[in-house]
Design a protein around this motif. Structure first.
Motif, PDB file in Angstrom:
ATOM      1  N   ASP A  55       0.806  -1.224   0.000  1.00  0.00           N
ATOM      2  CA  ASP A  55       0.000   0.000   0.000  1.00  0.00           C
ATOM      3  C   ASP A  55       0.839   1.275   0.000  1.00  0.00           C
ATOM      4  O   ASP A  55       0.296   2.376   0.023  1.00  0.00           O
ATOM      5  CB  ASP A  55      -0.924   0.017   1.213  1.00  0.00           C
ATOM      6  CG  ASP A  55      -1.940  -1.112   1.180  1.00  0.00           C
ATOM      7  OD1 ASP A  55      -2.462  -1.402   0.083  1.00  0.00           O
ATOM      8  OD2 ASP A  55      -2.197  -1.708   2.240  1.00  0.00           O
ATOM      9  N   ASN A  57       3.030   2.122   2.418  1.00  0.00           N
ATOM     10  CA  ASN A  57       3.460   2.489   3.767  1.00  0.00           C
ATOM     11  C   ASN A  57       4.916   2.081   3.962  1.00  0.00           C
ATOM     12  O   ASN A  57       5.397   1.147   3.326  1.00  0.00           O
ATOM     13  CB  ASN A  57       2.587   1.804   4.818  1.00  0.00           C
ATOM     14  CG  ASN A  57       1.131   2.154   4.661  1.00  0.00           C
ATOM     15  OD1 ASN A  57       0.770   3.310   4.542  1.00  0.00           O
ATOM     16  ND2 ASN A  57       0.291   1.137   4.629  1.00  0.00           N
ATOM     17  N   ARG A  70       5.151   0.751  11.457  1.00  0.00           N
ATOM     18  CA  ARG A  70       4.640   1.193  10.165  1.00  0.00           C
ATOM     19  C   ARG A  70       4.413   2.694  10.182  1.00  0.00           C
ATOM     20  O   ARG A  70       3.796   3.238  11.088  1.00  0.00           O
ATOM     21  CB  ARG A  70       3.344   0.478   9.829  1.00  0.00           C
ATOM     22  CG  ARG A  70       2.812   0.888   8.445  1.00  0.00           C
ATOM     23  CD  ARG A  70       1.591   0.142   8.063  1.00  0.00           C
ATOM     24  NE  ARG A  70       0.521   0.539   8.954  1.00  0.00           N
ATOM     25  CZ  ARG A  70      -0.589  -0.176   9.138  1.00  0.00           C
ATOM     26  NH1 ARG A  70      -0.763  -1.313   8.511  1.00  0.00           N
ATOM     27  NH2 ARG A  70      -1.525   0.244   9.962  1.00  0.00           N
ATOM     28  N   ASN A  72       2.442   5.285   8.086  1.00  0.00           N
ATOM     29  CA  ASN A  72       1.422   5.337   7.055  1.00  0.00           C
ATOM     30  C   ASN A  72       1.793   6.305   5.953  1.00  0.00           C
ATOM     31  O   ASN A  72       2.394   7.347   6.210  1.00  0.00           O
ATOM     32  CB  ASN A  72       0.068   5.723   7.648  1.00  0.00           C
ATOM     33  CG  ASN A  72      -0.475   4.647   8.553  1.00  0.00           C
ATOM     34  OD1 ASN A  72      -0.204   3.471   8.367  1.00  0.00           O
ATOM     35  ND2 ASN A  72      -1.234   5.052   9.548  1.00  0.00           N
ATOM     36  N   ARG A  73       1.424   5.985   4.765  1.00  0.00           N
ATOM     37  CA  ARG A  73       1.758   6.805   3.595  1.00  0.00           C
ATOM     38  C   ARG A  73       1.233   8.225   3.726  1.00  0.00           C
ATOM     39  O   ARG A  73       1.851   9.167   3.254  1.00  0.00           O
ATOM     40  CB  ARG A  73       1.165   6.135   2.360  1.00  0.00           C
ATOM     41  CG  ARG A  73       1.505   6.822   1.103  1.00  0.00           C
ATOM     42  CD  ARG A  73       0.952   6.081  -0.066  1.00  0.00           C
ATOM     43  NE  ARG A  73       1.358   6.768  -1.277  1.00  0.00           N
ATOM     44  CZ  ARG A  73       1.200   6.278  -2.469  1.00  0.00           C
ATOM     45  NH1 ARG A  73       0.685   5.094  -2.613  1.00  0.00           N
ATOM     46  NH2 ARG A  73       1.583   6.950  -3.497  1.00  0.00           N
ATOM     47  N   THR A  74       0.125   8.419   4.383  1.00  0.00           N
ATOM     48  CA  THR A  74      -0.464   9.745   4.527  1.00  0.00           C
ATOM     49  C   THR A  74       0.175  10.557   5.639  1.00  0.00           C
ATOM     50  O   THR A  74      -0.130  11.725   5.795  1.00  0.00           O
ATOM     51  CB  THR A  74      -1.987   9.642   4.800  1.00  0.00           C
ATOM     52  OG1 THR A  74      -2.185   8.862   5.972  1.00  0.00           O
ATOM     53  CG2 THR A  74      -2.693   9.035   3.624  1.00  0.00           C
ATOM     54  N   SER A  75       1.052   9.980   6.444  1.00  0.00           N
ATOM     55  CA  SER A  75       1.682  10.684   7.558  1.00  0.00           C
ATOM     56  C   SER A  75       2.693  11.690   7.078  1.00  0.00           C
ATOM     57  O   SER A  75       3.288  11.567   6.056  1.00  0.00           O
ATOM     58  CB  SER A  75       2.372   9.707   8.487  1.00  0.00           C
ATOM     59  OG  SER A  75       1.431   8.841   9.046  1.00  0.00           O
TER      60      SER A  75
END
Length: 75
Positions: A55, A57, A70, A72-75
């Motif tokens: 995804d 991440n 992990r 997250n990609r949106t962080s």
């Protein structure tokens, strides 16, 4: 994370991202207009490596406490 390089700094526990705006130029010590360095995460316990999951991440290994965290990609 397109056109970027990620690196971990073990001592500080931080993860940094180096992004290049123009891939047709090279990085040298004098030209900083094409490159940005940004801290994207901190608080890790001796980060020693990372990879991406399906995804997008970031999975970061903490060598001092033997965990994987992990980001997250949106962080």
């Amino acid at each position: 994370f397109t056109n970027t390089l990620l690196f971990a700094e073990k001592r500080s526990g931080k993860i940094f991202q180096i992004a290049m705006r123009n891939l047709n130029t090279s990085i040298d010590n004098t030209d900083t207009t094409n490159v940005t360095v940004q801290e994207i995460a901190f608080g890790f316990s001796s980060p020693s490596g990372f990879t991406f999951d399906i995804d997008g991440n970031i999975l970061i290994s903490n060598s001092q406490d033997n965990t994987i965290e992990r980001l997250n990609r949106t962080s």
